[in-house]
Design an enzyme around this catalytic site. Structure first.
Site, PDB file in Angstrom:
ATOM      1  N   HIS A 112      60.993  19.876 -11.198  1.00 30.95           N
ATOM      2  CA  HIS A 112      61.299  18.457 -11.011  1.00 30.95           C
ATOM      3  C   HIS A 112      62.799  18.257 -10.868  1.00 30.95           C
ATOM      4  O   HIS A 112      63.577  18.758 -11.676  1.00 30.95           O
ATOM      5  CB  HIS A 112      60.784  17.630 -12.195  1.00 30.95           C
ATOM      6  CG  HIS A 112      59.303  17.625 -12.337  1.00 30.95           C
ATOM      7  ND1 HIS A 112      58.609  18.678 -12.901  1.00 30.95           N
ATOM      8  CD2 HIS A 112      58.369  16.702 -11.985  1.00 30.95           C
ATOM      9  CE1 HIS A 112      57.316  18.399 -12.889  1.00 30.95           C
ATOM     10  NE2 HIS A 112      57.140  17.208 -12.342  1.00 30.95           N
ATOM     11  N   LYS A 139      54.324  23.436  -7.731  1.00 33.40           N
ATOM     12  CA  LYS A 139      54.610  22.013  -7.526  1.00 33.40           C
ATOM     13  C   LYS A 139      56.119  21.787  -7.471  1.00 33.40           C
ATOM     14  O   LYS A 139      56.850  22.185  -8.381  1.00 33.40           O
ATOM     15  CB  LYS A 139      53.990  21.172  -8.649  1.00 33.40           C
ATOM     16  CG  LYS A 139      54.179  19.671  -8.456  1.00 33.40           C
ATOM     17  CD  LYS A 139      53.399  18.861  -9.486  1.00 33.40           C
ATOM     18  CE  LYS A 139      54.066  18.867 -10.832  1.00 33.40           C
ATOM     19  NZ  LYS A 139      53.514  17.837 -11.748  1.00 33.40           N
TER      20      LYS A 139
END
Length: 222
Positions: A112, A139
């Site tokens: 992130h 991700k």
């Protein structure tokens, strides 16, 4: 009606009536750091598979224990039925942690960026570095500061077509990539159970996402 798989995020103990309205979700994500000790009670209520996530403050979460305690909580979630665990790419001793957790559940390796969206070249380098670690899904989430940032994320899923990659941007300008990432190749996207369960900037509710896919007749675009 066909819609893409949606992971429905739960950050607080839900009411049974609220869960009944989440039938359109493919599975849930339980935020163990935000649910606290309520995570077990929440897991029992669920009628669909769930993934477990336990974020440190550096990763946008609220878990205040040490790393050993955090990993232990993820292990307990796996024992309670979590089919997948979200493991941050920044996790200390990452290879050791993955080796410990992967026999217990699938692992999603996540990154992130809460500041901006790097260039396409930098994102590709990041993804290739992440792929040196064995995981089931990868991700990459950034923060969009302009509409153009969505393009970098949507293109990222095509870089390694034989791997499962979820990529989209947070923030209001990133909403477009949240909606379109399944069409670009992401195996699923995320939505909150309701307004009170939002876990990131720009995150839409499950009902909103379903309504959008219904409005554009998603099935005709796949």
């Amino acid at each position: 009606m066909k819609i893409p798989p949606i992971c429905c995020v739960i950050t607080q103990l839900p009411q049974a009536e609220t869960l009944k309205k989440s039938e359109g979700a493919a599975f849930y994500e339980l935020r163990l750091d935000l649910l606290g000790e309520n995570w077990r009670e929440t897991a029992v209520l669920l009628n669909k598979p769930f993934m477990a996530t336990c974020r440190r403050s550096a990763e946008g979460g609220s878990f205040k224990g040490n790393e050993a305690e955090r990993i232990n909580r993820l292990e307990k979630a796996a024992s309670a039925g979590a089919f997948m665990l979200d493991i941050e790419y920044s996790t200390p001793n990452l290879e050791e942690v993955l080796g410990r957790l992967r026999p217990q559940a699938k692992c999603l390796l996540s990154h992130h960026n809460f500041t901006d969206t790097p260039s396409a070249a930098k994102l590709k380098t990041l993804l290739k570095d992440m792929l040196t670690h064995q995981a089931d899904i990868y991700k990459v989430i950034t923060t969009a500061t302009s509409i153009n940032d969505n393009i970098n994320l949507l293109n990222l899923t095509k870089e390694i077509p034989d791997k499962k990659i979820v990529a989209f941007a947070m923030g209001e300008p990133g909403i477009l990539s949240r909606i379109l990432c399944p069409l670009a190749g992401s195996p699923f996207t995320y939505a909150s159970l309701n307004d009170g369960n939002k876990s990131a900037s720009g995150q839409m509710t499950l009902a909103q996402m379903i309504e959008i896919y219904r409005s554009v007749n998603y099935a005709n675009h796949t």
